[in-house]
Structures are given as structure tokens and as C-alpha cells.
Design an enzyme around this catalytic site. Structure first.
Site, mmCIF file in Angstrom:
data_model
loop_
_atom_site.group_PDB
_atom_site.id
_atom_site.type_symbol
_atom_site.label_atom_id
_atom_site.label_comp_id
_atom_site.label_asym_id
_atom_site.label_seq_id
_atom_site.Cartn_x
_atom_site.Cartn_y
_atom_site.Cartn_z
ATOM 1 N N ARG A 70 51.809 49.678 50.038
ATOM 2 C CA ARG A 70 51.710 49.672 51.499
ATOM 3 C C ARG A 70 52.779 48.792 52.140
ATOM 4 O O ARG A 70 53.186 49.025 53.273
ATOM 5 C CB ARG A 70 50.295 49.274 51.924
ATOM 6 C CG ARG A 70 49.273 50.370 51.595
ATOM 7 C CD ARG A 70 47.893 50.009 52.080
ATOM 8 N NE ARG A 70 47.349 48.844 51.438
ATOM 9 C CZ ARG A 70 46.716 48.836 50.261
ATOM 10 N NH1 ARG A 70 46.537 49.955 49.608
ATOM 11 N NH2 ARG A 70 46.261 47.722 49.740
ATOM 12 N N GLU A 107 43.374 39.638 43.974
ATOM 13 C CA GLU A 107 41.996 39.420 44.429
ATOM 14 C C GLU A 107 41.061 40.242 43.543
ATOM 15 O O GLU A 107 39.981 39.812 43.188
ATOM 16 C CB GLU A 107 41.868 39.852 45.894
ATOM 17 C CG GLU A 107 40.526 39.548 46.497
ATOM 18 C CD GLU A 107 40.366 40.174 47.883
ATOM 19 O OE1 GLU A 107 41.222 40.967 48.294
ATOM 20 O OE2 GLU A 107 39.351 39.862 48.528
#
Ligand code: AMP
Length: 182
Positions: A70, A107
Site C-alpha cells: 500500500r 504487528e
């Protein structure tokens, strides 16, 4: 120039929170509605590019680096807006030729990023662009890759920072611009 309030409203309206994706406990920030909205996308690109300009509006970076995937979508128009080149920081095995590679914790999960060894000229000032700053692992790895190439990461700009993860702590002296904080 796009105002901070307007950009905040754009992100509020066009970024969708998807709970428990890609795993339980993660709230995924889905930017596809933003990408589908030309006025919204233009507003955030302008706001991200401001991180690569001085107070007069003049560009102060030599390259813009975007992290797959992205980050690519946002970094390429930011580079065009600043009138500088775009460098893709890619997942492993995608770039031909000699690369620098770094593995790091995400994460969720683990990842490796690579950059072409000659992507930057020595001393290039590089603005890093991604959609979300979470733990900071991706951004720190990218900053390290830029340094390994002999260039200088001079800033990171993201649409959203997950403030509770304190990802910016790992970036040390590299200034972070977040258009919104969750
Ligand atoms: P981190 O390395 O932990 O800072 O994670 C940042 C990278 O993972 C970015 O490239 C994001 O695209 C992606 N990412 C991490 N957390 C999220 C999230 N909650 N929603 C969307 N993308 C995320």
C-alpha cells in the site's frame, strides 16, 4: 493547500475499520474506499507530500521510498508531486539484481523487505511513505535499508498512526508525520 481538518475528515470518512482482520484482535485500516475517491486521494497525497517540502513549499528530498504494497500506491503520486524519483521497497524475491535485505517483526507476523543496492545516490535525502505506522518495524527496517544504501531517511509520512503501539519510538531522529492518530 489542503487543510489538516479537511484531511482528517477525509480519512474519517474513507478509511474503514475492519475488526479481526487478518487475525483476531487486529483492527485493519482498509484504505480501498479512499483509493476509490479521487478528491480524497488527491487531498491525502498533497498532505503527505508536504512532509517533503520546506516552509516555502520547495521540495527538500531527492527520492520518495514506498513500502510494498500500500505504500507504493501513495508514494508514487507523492514523488510525482515533489518532482523526484520513486523507489519501491519490496517483499523478498521481487527485485532483480543485487539487493539489501532486512527481516523484522510486524504487528502480525514477520516480514523481510528488500531494496535495489543502487536505488539511491550517496547522500540522497529520502522521504518514506506508508499507509499505517503500527509497531514501526516496517518503517525502521526501511530507514535502515536507506542508510545501507548510503542515503539518509529524512522523514516518514503515513496516513494513520496507531498511537497505542508507539511505533515512532523506534525511528529515533527521523521525524514522523501522521495525518491521523488512532
Ligand atoms: P508495522 O511494521 O507494525 O509498523 O506495520 C506497518 C505495516 O503493516 C504497514 O505497511 C501497514 O500497511 C501494515 N499494517 C500494520 N497494521 C495495520 C493495520 N492495523 N491496518 C492496516 N495495515 C496495517
Amino acid at each position: 493547500m489542503t487543510g489538516a481538518t479537511e484531511v482528517g475528515e477525509v480519512l474519517e470518512r474513507l478509511v474503514r475499520d475492519v475488526p479481526d482482520f487478518p487475525e483476531p484482535g487486529i483492527v485493519f485500516k482498509d484504505i480501498t474506499p479512499l483509493l476509490a475517491d479521487p478528491a480524497g486521494l488527491a487531498a491525502v497525497v498533497t498532505a503527505l507530500a508536504a512532509a517533503g517540502r520546506d516552509l516555502t513549499g520547495a521540495p527538500v528530498v531527492d527520492k520518495v521510498a514506498g513500502m510494498e504494497a500500500r505504500g507504493f500506491i501513495l508514494a508514487a503520486p507523492v514523488a510525482l508531486s515533489l518532482g523526484v524519483g520513486f523507489v519501491p521497497v519490496r517483499k523478498p524475491g521481487k527485485l532483480p539484481g543485487e539487493t539489501h535485505a532486512i527481516s523484522y517483526a510486524l504487528e502480525y507476523g514477520e516480514a523481510t523487505l528488500e531494496v535495489a543496492h543502487d536505488a539511491f545516490a550517496p547522500g540522497d535525502r529520502v522521504l518514506l511513505i506508508d499507509d499505517v505506522l503500527a509497531t514501526g518495524g516496517t518503517a525502521v527496517a526501511t530507514a535502515d535499508l536507506v542508510r545501507r544504501c548510503g542515503a539518509e531517511p529524512v522523514g516518514l509520512a503515513v496516513l494513520m498512526e496507531l498511537g497505542f503501539l508507539d511505533g515512532r519510538a523506534g525511528l529515533g531522529e527521523v521525524p514522523v508525520t501522521a495525518l491521523s492518530v488512532a
